[in-house]
Motif scaffolding. Structure first.
Motif, PDB file in Angstrom:
ATOM      1  N   UNK A  69       0.731  -1.132  -0.228  1.00  0.00           N
ATOM      2  CA  UNK A  69       0.125  -0.175   0.073  1.00  0.00           C
ATOM      3  C   UNK A  69       0.884   1.262  -0.003  1.00  0.00           C
ATOM      4  N   UNK A  70       1.869   1.258   0.746  1.00  0.00           N
ATOM      5  CA  UNK A  70       2.609   2.387   0.826  1.00  0.00           C
ATOM      6  C   UNK A  70       3.645   2.674  -0.439  1.00  0.00           C
ATOM      7  N   UNK A  71       4.135   1.472  -1.000  1.00  0.00           N
ATOM      8  CA  UNK A  71       4.618   1.681  -2.239  1.00  0.00           C
ATOM      9  C   UNK A  71       3.649   2.062  -3.465  1.00  0.00           C
ATOM     10  N   UNK A  72       2.672   1.548  -3.336  1.00  0.00           N
ATOM     11  CA  UNK A  72       1.549   2.066  -4.301  1.00  0.00           C
ATOM     12  C   UNK A  72       1.373   3.615  -4.223  1.00  0.00           C
ATOM     13  N   UNK A  73       1.078   4.280  -2.928  1.00  0.00           N
ATOM     14  CA  UNK A  73       0.852   5.528  -2.937  1.00  0.00           C
ATOM     15  C   UNK A  73       1.912   6.499  -2.968  1.00  0.00           C
ATOM     16  N   UNK A  74       3.073   6.012  -2.705  1.00  0.00           N
ATOM     17  CA  UNK A  74       4.432   6.570  -3.097  1.00  0.00           C
ATOM     18  C   UNK A  74       4.552   6.766  -4.671  1.00  0.00           C
ATOM     19  N   UNK A  75       4.291   5.898  -5.605  1.00  0.00           N
ATOM     20  CA  UNK A  75       4.495   5.935  -6.674  1.00  0.00           C
ATOM     21  C   UNK A  75       3.231   6.993  -7.102  1.00  0.00           C
TER      22      UNK A  75
END
Length: 145
Positions: A69-75
């Motif tokens: 989730x954090x990776x998706x939102x960061x991208x």
């Protein structure tokens, strides 16, 4: 009637039920399996109906874990940053419009994902990545010539 219930906001019975009952149930599942999730956002113990979180962020945390989730939102945040650069950069109005439309699409999807798991639907997930790519592209328009 659906449009009228949308104007009720958090006082609508359906939304209140999600906040008070459904989301805490799935939050507990996500917290119990924070790293890799459980592989699905569907909890069959809830029966055949109403067995998903109906919150896209929570669904991703349950299905794939908080790091995903954090990776998706960061991208997505980096793409929005690039899109804003494309909007504020002078030059060809077409590229600025492309950046604005792409940013608006991403923001609309981010908001809609609060009450529905749109990022887990293949068509809308593909549309999100298309908007992300267009934001990145619009921040770096080709040189004339």
């Amino acid at each position: 009637s659906r449009m009228l219930s949308a104007t009720e906001g958090t006082s609508a019975d359906n939304f209140r039920w999600r906040i008070q009952t459904r989301w805490p149930h799935f939050w507990n599942i996500a917290v119990q399996h924070p790293w890799l999730g459980i592989g699905t956002e569907v909890d069959k113990s809830l029966g055949q109906a109403a067995n998903t979180p109906h919150n896209g962020y929570l669904a991703i945390a349950v299905k794939s874990g908080f790091p995903a989730l954090v990776l998706l939102l960061s991208m997505v945040a980096m793409a929005l940053r690039d899109g804003m650069r494309g909007i504020s950069r002078g030059g060809d109005p077409w590229w600025r419009m492309l950046a604005a439309v792409s940013c608006a699409g991403i923001i609309g999807m981010l908001v809609h994902n609060i009450v529905d798991s749109v990022f887990l639907i293949p068509f809308t997930r593909d549309l999100l990545w298309l908007f992300v790519g267009l934001c990145v592209l619009a921040a770096r328009p080709p040189e004339p010539g």
